[in-house]
Design an enzyme around this catalytic site. Structure first.
Site, PDB file in Angstrom:
ATOM      1  N   HIS A   1      60.231  41.110  51.012  1.00  0.00           N
ATOM      2  CA  HIS A   1      59.433  42.336  51.021  1.00  0.00           C
ATOM      3  C   HIS A   1      58.012  41.970  51.433  1.00  0.00           C
ATOM      4  O   HIS A   1      57.472  40.944  51.018  1.00  0.00           O
ATOM      5  CB  HIS A   1      59.449  42.975  49.631  1.00  0.00           C
TER       6      HIS A   1
ATOM      7  N   CYS B   1      59.455  49.398  46.045  1.00  0.00           N
ATOM      8  CA  CYS B   1      59.578  48.369  47.091  1.00  0.00           C
ATOM      9  C   CYS B   1      60.913  47.633  47.043  1.00  0.00           C
ATOM     10  O   CYS B   1      61.276  46.936  47.988  1.00  0.00           O
ATOM     11  CB  CYS B   1      58.423  47.384  46.991  1.00  0.00           C
TER      12      CYS B   1
ATOM     13  N   ASN C   1      52.429  47.177  54.195  1.00  0.00           N
ATOM     14  CA  ASN C   1      53.524  47.382  53.240  1.00  0.00           C
ATOM     15  C   ASN C   1      54.113  48.775  53.465  1.00  0.00           C
ATOM     16  O   ASN C   1      53.486  49.774  53.122  1.00  0.00           O
ATOM     17  CB  ASN C   1      52.981  47.228  51.815  1.00  0.00           C
TER      18      ASN C   1
HETATM   19  O1  UT7 Z   1      54.681  46.234  47.022  1.00  0.00           O
HETATM   20  C1  UT7 Z   1      54.583  46.550  45.677  1.00  0.00           C
HETATM   21  C2  UT7 Z   1      53.887  45.530  44.921  1.00  0.00           C
HETATM   22  N1  UT7 Z   1      52.500  45.461  45.254  1.00  0.00           N
HETATM   23  C3  UT7 Z   1      51.963  44.288  45.419  1.00  0.00           C
HETATM   24  O2  UT7 Z   1      52.665  43.303  45.367  1.00  0.00           O
HETATM   25  C4  UT7 Z   1      50.469  44.182  45.577  1.00  0.00           C
HETATM   26  C5  UT7 Z   1      49.965  43.135  44.658  1.00  0.00           C
HETATM   27  N2  UT7 Z   1      48.523  42.950  44.668  1.00  0.00           N
HETATM   28  C6  UT7 Z   1      47.849  42.423  45.723  1.00  0.00           C
HETATM   29  O3  UT7 Z   1      48.398  42.218  46.781  1.00  0.00           O
HETATM   30  C7  UT7 Z   1      46.397  42.044  45.524  1.00  0.00           C
HETATM   31  O4  UT7 Z   1      46.102  42.089  44.160  1.00  0.00           O
HETATM   32  C8  UT7 Z   1      45.389  42.927  46.323  1.00  0.00           C
HETATM   33  C9  UT7 Z   1      45.493  42.661  47.793  1.00  0.00           C
HETATM   34  C10 UT7 Z   1      45.662  44.400  46.028  1.00  0.00           C
HETATM   35  C11 UT7 Z   1      43.970  42.592  45.878  1.00  0.00           C
HETATM   36  O5  UT7 Z   1      43.720  41.199  46.105  1.00  0.00           O
HETATM   37  P1  UT7 Z   1      43.070  40.282  44.976  1.00  0.00           P
HETATM   38  O6  UT7 Z   1      42.887  38.941  45.537  1.00  0.00           O
HETATM   39  O7  UT7 Z   1      43.932  40.428  43.740  1.00  0.00           O
HETATM   40  O8  UT7 Z   1      41.676  40.943  44.779  1.00  0.00           O
HETATM   41  P2  UT7 Z   1      41.028  41.531  43.457  1.00  0.00           P
HETATM   42  O9  UT7 Z   1      41.697  42.803  43.052  1.00  0.00           O
HETATM   43  O10 UT7 Z   1      40.957  40.429  42.442  1.00  0.00           O
HETATM   44  O11 UT7 Z   1      39.576  41.852  43.947  1.00  0.00           O
HETATM   45  C12 UT7 Z   1      38.657  40.812  44.275  1.00  0.00           C
HETATM   46  C13 UT7 Z   1      37.371  41.449  44.735  1.00  0.00           C
HETATM   47  C14 UT7 Z   1      36.845  42.524  43.792  1.00  0.00           C
HETATM   48  O12 UT7 Z   1      35.439  42.465  43.786  1.00  0.00           O
HETATM   49  P3  UT7 Z   1      34.647  41.753  42.584  1.00  0.00           P
HETATM   50  O13 UT7 Z   1      35.063  42.493  41.351  1.00  0.00           O
HETATM   51  O14 UT7 Z   1      35.126  40.331  42.583  1.00  0.00           O
HETATM   52  O15 UT7 Z   1      33.230  41.922  42.965  1.00  0.00           O
HETATM   53  C15 UT7 Z   1      37.284  43.798  44.442  1.00  0.00           C
HETATM   54  O16 UT7 Z   1      36.468  44.898  44.122  1.00  0.00           O
HETATM   55  O17 UT7 Z   1      37.587  42.110  45.995  1.00  0.00           O
HETATM   56  C16 UT7 Z   1      37.146  43.457  45.911  1.00  0.00           C
HETATM   57  N3  UT7 Z   1      37.974  44.272  46.775  1.00  0.00           N
HETATM   58  C17 UT7 Z   1      37.738  44.414  48.096  1.00  0.00           C
HETATM   59  N4  UT7 Z   1      36.775  43.920  48.887  1.00  0.00           N
HETATM   60  C18 UT7 Z   1      36.822  44.236  50.195  1.00  0.00           C
HETATM   61  C19 UT7 Z   1      39.086  44.971  46.462  1.00  0.00           C
HETATM   62  N5  UT7 Z   1      39.575  45.583  47.547  1.00  0.00           N
HETATM   63  C20 UT7 Z   1      38.745  45.256  48.578  1.00  0.00           C
HETATM   64  C21 UT7 Z   1      38.732  45.575  49.931  1.00  0.00           C
HETATM   65  N6  UT7 Z   1      37.757  45.041  50.722  1.00  0.00           N
HETATM   66  N7  UT7 Z   1      39.670  46.369  50.512  1.00  0.00           N
END
Ligand code: UT7
Length: 329
Positions: free
Chosen positions: A256, A116, A286
């Site tokens: 980004h 990225c 992204n």
């Molecule tokens: O560009 C290169 C660099 N990349 C980035 O900068 C991405 C960085 N990461 C992120 O943007 C975020 O971490 C994500 C958008 C990928 C995830 O968001 P989050 O707030 O960190 O969510 P999480 O991974 O902590 O997940 C929270 C909950 C989980 O469920 P439980 O364990 O709390 O029951 C996940 O399983 O949300 C669940 N979850 C979803 N639910 C609905 C994960 N993906 C989804 C989804 N829809 N698509």
């Protein structure tokens, strides 16, 4: 010899027509529009559906649009640098395919891999060729067909990424406007928090790697989110301080587009109000190396000569950085 700054003299872009909406993703994985919008800021992303077209096609379209905008012929270009993590082939470089496609017969061309942060690394590299006088016209392209490495059964990654390309033409500046400063960092990520496990020389393609879905992106979202939020905010503030810029001196932040929450945290740290921040993650998701030039393209009619602009990115590697430029068009 008098050193001249490199300026962005034109911008081009390419976006596929097909819009993959949150609604459509709801039918593919266990997710919902509200979760995606509130956690990421994304509503839809573009997908290149044509199976016979890939990153080189999009990169060439963006590059040609930049050349047309500048009134420059392809055979005048000295160098093409293409940032991507989704090259058409492992080799030859996708930049070589673009060189052939647009007819830039006098240019040498290579790819640059910094995920990225790829466009920023490429912009710094290209600007050095202009500053040193070794090249007069450089095309810097950020292009990614992310849909080619996405597992559309993995809800943690498939909602995030889209396809697209952006390009800028660099030429020597006759005044103080142009690319002024950069700060770049790398921290080798031994935990593989964001990577594509197979397809390289360590894990070449086998029936097993395909069955394991090892040719798709794997991401530890939480770990990357933490690093990205800190890295992008820190480096953006660092480049402001290094160049004695107060928040009121900065006309635009071009971040980004990985997650709206990372963008907001960066802007807050810099002391910038929302209206100074380019945000199009809602429309494109992204697009990896393409996010920053796509922003410049979308906002180009609102930019004024002399505007202080900070470009900032964080990505896989880990790689991150910021560039300070004065808009020159
Ligand atoms: O560009 C290169 C660099 N990349 C980035 O900068 C991405 C960085 N990461 C992120 O943007 C975020 O971490 C994500 C958008 C990928 C995830 O968001 P989050 O707030 O960190 O969510 P999480 O991974 O902590 O997940 C929270 C909950 C989980 O469920 P439980 O364990 O709390 O029951 C996940 O399983 O949300 C669940 N979850 C979803 N639910 C609905 C994960 N993906 C989804 C989804 N829809 N698509």
């Amino acid at each position: 010899m008098e050193l001249k700054r490199a300026k962005i003299s034109a911008v081009g872009h390419y976006l596929p027509d097909y819009k993959l909406t949150n609604k459509e993703l709801e039918g593919m994985v266990e997710t919902n529009d509200e979760w995606i919008r509130t956690r990421t800021g994304i509503s839809e992303r573009r997908i290149l559906k044509d199976t016979d077209k890939a990153t080189a096609y999009m990169g060439a379209k963006a590059a040609q649009e930049a050349l047309d905008a500048a009134g420059v012929k392809a055979d005048e270009v000295d160098l093409i640098i293409l940032a991507t993590v989704t090259p058409d082939y492992l080799f030859p470089a996708t930049a070589c395919l673009v060189q052939n496609s647009i007819g830039a017969e006098n240019a040498f061309a290579f790819d640059l891999s910094a995920a990225c942060s790829g466009f920023l690394y490429a912009l710094t590299t290209g600007s050095m060729y202009i500053e040193s006088g070794r090249a007069k016209k450089v095309l810097v392209i950020g292009a990614d067909k992310m849909s080619s490495i996405i597992d559309y059964t993995d809800r943690t990654t498939c909602i995030l990424f889209g396809d697209g390309a952006g390009a800028v033409l660099l030429e020597a500046s006759d005044d103080e406007n142009g690319i002024i400063d950069h700060v770049h960092y790398t921290e080798g990520d031994i935990n593989c928090s964001l990577y594509q496990p197979a397809g390289g020389s360590l894990n070449p393609a086998t029936a097993e790697t395909v069955a394991n879905k090892d040719h798709f992106i794997k991401q530890d979202g939480k770990a990357v989110f933490k690093k990205a939020t800190m890295g992008m905010a820190d480096v953006s503030l660092e480049i402001m301080e290094k160049n004695d810029l107060d928040p009121e001196d900065v006309a635009w932040l071009v971040p980004h587009q990985a997650n709206l929450r990372i963008i907001d945290a960066t802007a807050r740290r810099m002391g910038l109000s929302n209206e100074k921040v380019m945000i199009n993650i809602n429309k494109y998701g992204n697009t990896t190396a393409a996010t920053i030039p796509l922003c410049l393209y979308d906002w180009k009619d609102q930019l004024n000569k002399g505007d202080n602009i900070i470009l900032s990115a964080f990505g896989g590697g880990f790689t991150w950085g910021a560039i300070y430029l004065k808009w020159a068009i």
